[in-house]
Motif scaffolding. Structure first.
Motif, mmCIF file in Angstrom:
data_model
loop_
_atom_site.group_PDB
_atom_site.id
_atom_site.type_symbol
_atom_site.label_atom_id
_atom_site.label_comp_id
_atom_site.label_asym_id
_atom_site.label_seq_id
_atom_site.Cartn_x
_atom_site.Cartn_y
_atom_site.Cartn_z
ATOM 1 N N LEU A 1 6.251 -1.407 5.495
ATOM 2 C CA LEU A 1 7.298 -1.476 4.482
ATOM 3 C C LEU A 1 8.309 -0.372 4.770
ATOM 4 N N LEU A 2 9.543 -0.742 5.051
ATOM 5 C CA LEU A 2 10.576 0.251 5.326
ATOM 6 C C LEU A 2 11.473 0.405 4.105
ATOM 7 N N ARG A 3 11.317 1.543 3.446
ATOM 8 C CA ARG A 3 12.109 1.829 2.249
ATOM 9 C C ARG A 3 13.314 2.671 2.671
ATOM 10 N N TYR A 4 14.436 1.983 2.864
ATOM 11 C CA TYR A 4 15.588 2.759 3.309
ATOM 12 C C TYR A 4 16.633 2.885 2.231
ATOM 13 N N GLU B 1 6.748 -6.053 -2.130
ATOM 14 C CA GLU B 1 5.829 -5.048 -1.582
ATOM 15 C C GLU B 1 4.413 -5.264 -2.118
ATOM 16 N N GLU B 2 4.295 -5.496 -3.414
ATOM 17 C CA GLU B 2 2.971 -5.682 -4.022
ATOM 18 C C GLU B 2 2.289 -6.942 -3.487
ATOM 19 N N ILE B 3 3.051 -7.995 -3.285
ATOM 20 C CA ILE B 3 2.498 -9.224 -2.703
ATOM 21 C C ILE B 3 1.928 -8.933 -1.319
ATOM 22 N N LEU B 4 2.674 -8.183 -0.529
ATOM 23 C CA LEU B 4 2.228 -7.874 0.828
ATOM 24 C C LEU B 4 0.988 -6.978 0.827
ATOM 25 N N LYS B 5 0.925 -6.034 -0.090
ATOM 26 C CA LYS B 5 -0.268 -5.189 -0.197
ATOM 27 C C LYS B 5 -1.492 -6.040 -0.542
ATOM 28 N N ASP B 6 -1.325 -6.995 -1.461
ATOM 29 C CA ASP B 6 -2.431 -7.881 -1.842
ATOM 30 C C ASP B 6 -2.843 -8.763 -0.672
ATOM 31 N N LEU B 7 -1.881 -9.208 0.139
ATOM 32 C CA LEU B 7 -2.202 -10.008 1.319
ATOM 33 C C LEU B 7 -3.076 -9.210 2.286
ATOM 34 N N CYS B 8 -2.689 -7.946 2.501
ATOM 35 C CA CYS B 8 -3.458 -7.093 3.418
ATOM 36 C C CYS B 8 -4.878 -6.840 2.899
ATOM 37 N N VAL C 1 7.294 -6.623 9.523
ATOM 38 C CA VAL C 1 8.043 -5.444 9.097
ATOM 39 C C VAL C 1 8.961 -5.911 7.980
ATOM 40 N N PHE C 2 8.820 -5.318 6.801
ATOM 41 C CA PHE C 2 9.574 -5.756 5.625
ATOM 42 C C PHE C 2 10.710 -4.802 5.313
ATOM 43 N N SER C 3 11.900 -5.363 5.181
ATOM 44 C CA SER C 3 13.083 -4.609 4.790
ATOM 45 C C SER C 3 13.042 -4.373 3.284
ATOM 46 N N GLN D 1 0.622 -1.656 17.663
ATOM 47 C CA GLN D 1 -0.479 -0.893 18.258
ATOM 48 C C GLN D 1 -1.819 -1.437 17.767
ATOM 49 N N PRO D 2 -2.792 -1.577 18.648
ATOM 50 C CA PRO D 2 -4.103 -2.137 18.252
ATOM 51 C C PRO D 2 -4.795 -1.365 17.150
ATOM 52 N N THR D 3 -4.493 -0.073 17.040
ATOM 53 C CA THR D 3 -5.173 0.760 16.047
ATOM 54 C C THR D 3 -4.566 0.632 14.653
ATOM 55 N N PHE D 4 -3.396 -0.004 14.548
ATOM 56 C CA PHE D 4 -2.749 -0.121 13.238
ATOM 57 C C PHE D 4 -3.432 -1.213 12.419
ATOM 58 N N THR D 5 -3.734 -0.882 11.157
ATOM 59 C CA THR D 5 -4.367 -1.858 10.268
ATOM 60 C C THR D 5 -3.712 -1.820 8.890
ATOM 61 N N SER D 6 -3.846 -2.918 8.150
ATOM 62 C CA SER D 6 -3.409 -3.018 6.763
ATOM 63 C C SER D 6 -1.897 -2.788 6.630
ATOM 64 N N TRP D 7 -1.474 -1.878 5.732
ATOM 65 C CA TRP D 7 -0.054 -1.667 5.503
ATOM 66 C C TRP D 7 0.271 -0.185 5.418
ATOM 67 N N LYS D 8 1.539 0.122 5.641
ATOM 68 C CA LYS D 8 2.007 1.508 5.523
ATOM 69 C C LYS D 8 3.485 1.485 5.172
ATOM 70 N N ALA D 9 3.906 2.402 4.295
ATOM 71 C CA ALA D 9 5.303 2.494 3.882
ATOM 72 C C ALA D 9 5.957 3.726 4.508
ATOM 73 N N TYR D 10 7.212 3.581 4.900
ATOM 74 C CA TYR D 10 7.978 4.691 5.468
ATOM 75 C C TYR D 10 9.374 4.735 4.851
ATOM 76 N N ASN D 11 9.822 5.933 4.518
ATOM 77 C CA ASN D 11 11.206 6.147 4.122
ATOM 78 C C ASN D 11 12.073 6.275 5.363
ATOM 79 N N LEU D 12 13.247 5.650 5.346
ATOM 80 C CA LEU D 12 14.232 5.856 6.400
ATOM 81 C C LEU D 12 15.515 6.362 5.748
ATOM 82 N N GLY D 13 15.825 7.620 5.994
ATOM 83 C CA GLY D 13 17.018 8.239 5.441
ATOM 84 C C GLY D 13 17.316 9.522 6.197
ATOM 85 N N THR D 14 18.376 10.212 5.803
ATOM 86 C CA THR D 14 18.739 11.463 6.475
ATOM 87 C C THR D 14 18.170 12.681 5.768
#
Length: 396
Positions: A225-228, A208-215, A170-172, A303-316
């Motif tokens: 990727l948590l974009r807060y 982020e780009e490095i991690l996407k290439d790794l995946c 999980v990347f900050s 979760q076993p079904t999670f694969t590769s990468w996904k980005a999420y915004n964390l804000g109000t």
């Protein structure tokens, strides 16, 4: 005899009804579940880089509360410890809050050998990666230091992780990867890396780009990727909070230090932005809400079904101007916050606030605390710790 048999049959019948009807119903509605059952959600070992920092320490609290084993590493750049051989004060207080122990190593993520030794000493399942230099203004002045630390250090970490078979992260990250917003509120589909206004934001984008290439290169890697947006506030106990060294780079600790008498007045960088009162508008999120967001992301990634990468915004999803925050803090503290308007700060933008609906839908996460709660908890922390972690917590 007949009466006794009849009572036995009735008792057996009632037991069967209770066991096969009432108990399952209790589990479905969750009133049967104890606090211990809730704590058993986590059962793995998490390495937290930058674990003694502001966001890191609050996230460690939530991990420990949910029964994860935590190994924290930190090079003490953004946290206080009496000496290099002692556990940082923030983590000592985390242990007071939770009643659990934190395994700690004074390690810089650029030190490949020391990092590898930590991985070989423990069975680590996943990593939450906070360790980074983080001041927007400072990054404009010393960009090379930010690139060497944030990108070079992350590259070393990922290499050591891969060599030790640990490929869940999980990347900050940060909303700064979006640069100057092309539309508001910002969704995860907003372009990244275009018009990043400062080296700090660029380092987050590059990692982020490095991690996407790794995946892409290795399907075993799982990354969130948590974009807060702008973390503020403190733990409700007042034991841990934001304790910047030197002059604060962020708004809320600067305001609180003015209110407690450590600084004369707040400098407001610019009042000529195209916003309602001319000052910059940001999406402020309570640090505890943010920490819980990391826990939710970790659960999703495991979760076993999670694969590769996904980005999420964390804000109000709400934007507050600098002067909005000043007024809210004055209400929460009962103190006047003196300020002066100065020129714009290089690297800043006018407005930035989130659309966090994807995190609500997929992580079952939403920010719960409002701006007044953020100010109240900040003031509670500052009153109890007028000089931050360097003095004993008053009334804790």
């Amino acid at each position: 005899m007949i009466t006794m048999l009849s009572l036995l049959y009735k008792s057996t019948y009632m037991f069967v009804v209770f066991y096969y009807a009432i108990v399952p119903l209790g589990y479905l509605t969750k009133w049967w579940i104890t606090d211990t059952d809730e704590k058993m959600k986590g059962n793995s070992t998490i390495l937290v880089t930058g674990g003694a920092g502001y966001v890191g320490s609050h996230t460690v609290v939530e991990l420990l509360k949910n029964n994860y084993t935590v190994i924290a590493i930190d090079n003490l750049v953004n946290c206080y410890a009496k000496n290099n051989n002692e556990k940082p004060e923030a983590l000592k207080r985390v242990e007071r809050i939770t009643g659990e122990k934190v395994i700690f190593y004074n390690v810089d993520i650029r030190d490949k050998e020391a990092l590898d030794k930590v991985f070989k000493s423990h069975k680590i399942d996943s990593v939450i990666h906070f360790a980074a230099l983080k001041a927007v203004g400072e990054s404009v002045k010393i960009p090379l230091t930010y690139y060497q630390n944030n990108i070079g250090g992350s590259g070393t970490l990922f290499e050591v992780m891969g060599n030790n078979g640990v490929k869940k992260l999980v990347f900050s990250s940060s909303a700064t990867v979006y640069g100057t917003p092309q539309f508001l509120p910002i969704t995860e589909d907003h372009p990244t890396g275009q018009g990043c206004t400062n080296p700090y934001g660029k380092t987050k984008y590059f990692v982020e780009e490095i991690l996407k290439d790794l995946c892409t290169s290795d399907s075993e890697w799982k990354v969130i990727l948590l974009r807060y947006f702008n973390p503020v506030g403190a733990h409700e106990s007042g034991l841990i909070g934001e304790d910047p060294s030197g002059i604060p780079n962020n708004l809320m600790p600067y305001i609180s230090q003015v209110a407690v008498g450590r600084r004369d007045k707040l400098q407001v960088f610019g009042n000529d932005y195209p916003t309602p009162d001319g000052t910059g508008v940001r999406d402020y999120i309570h640090i505890t809400d943010l920490a819980i967001g990391h826990l939710k992301a970790l659960e999703k990634m495991l979760q076993p079904t999670f694969t590769s990468w996904k980005a999420y915004n964390l804000g109000t999803g709400c934007g507050y101007s600098v002067l909005d925050v000043v007024k809210a803090f004055e209400k929460a503290s009962g103190k006047q916050v003196k300020y002066e308007i100065v020129g714009r700060r290089e690297g800043d933008i006018a407005e930035c606030y989130a659309d966090a609906s994807v995190a609500k839908r997929e992580l079952n996460w939403t920010a719960k605390k409002d701006i007044l709660s953020m100010c109240q908890d900040t003031w509670n922390w500052q009153q109890k710790n007028p000089k931050g972690f360097q003095s004993p917590c008053q009334g804790c």
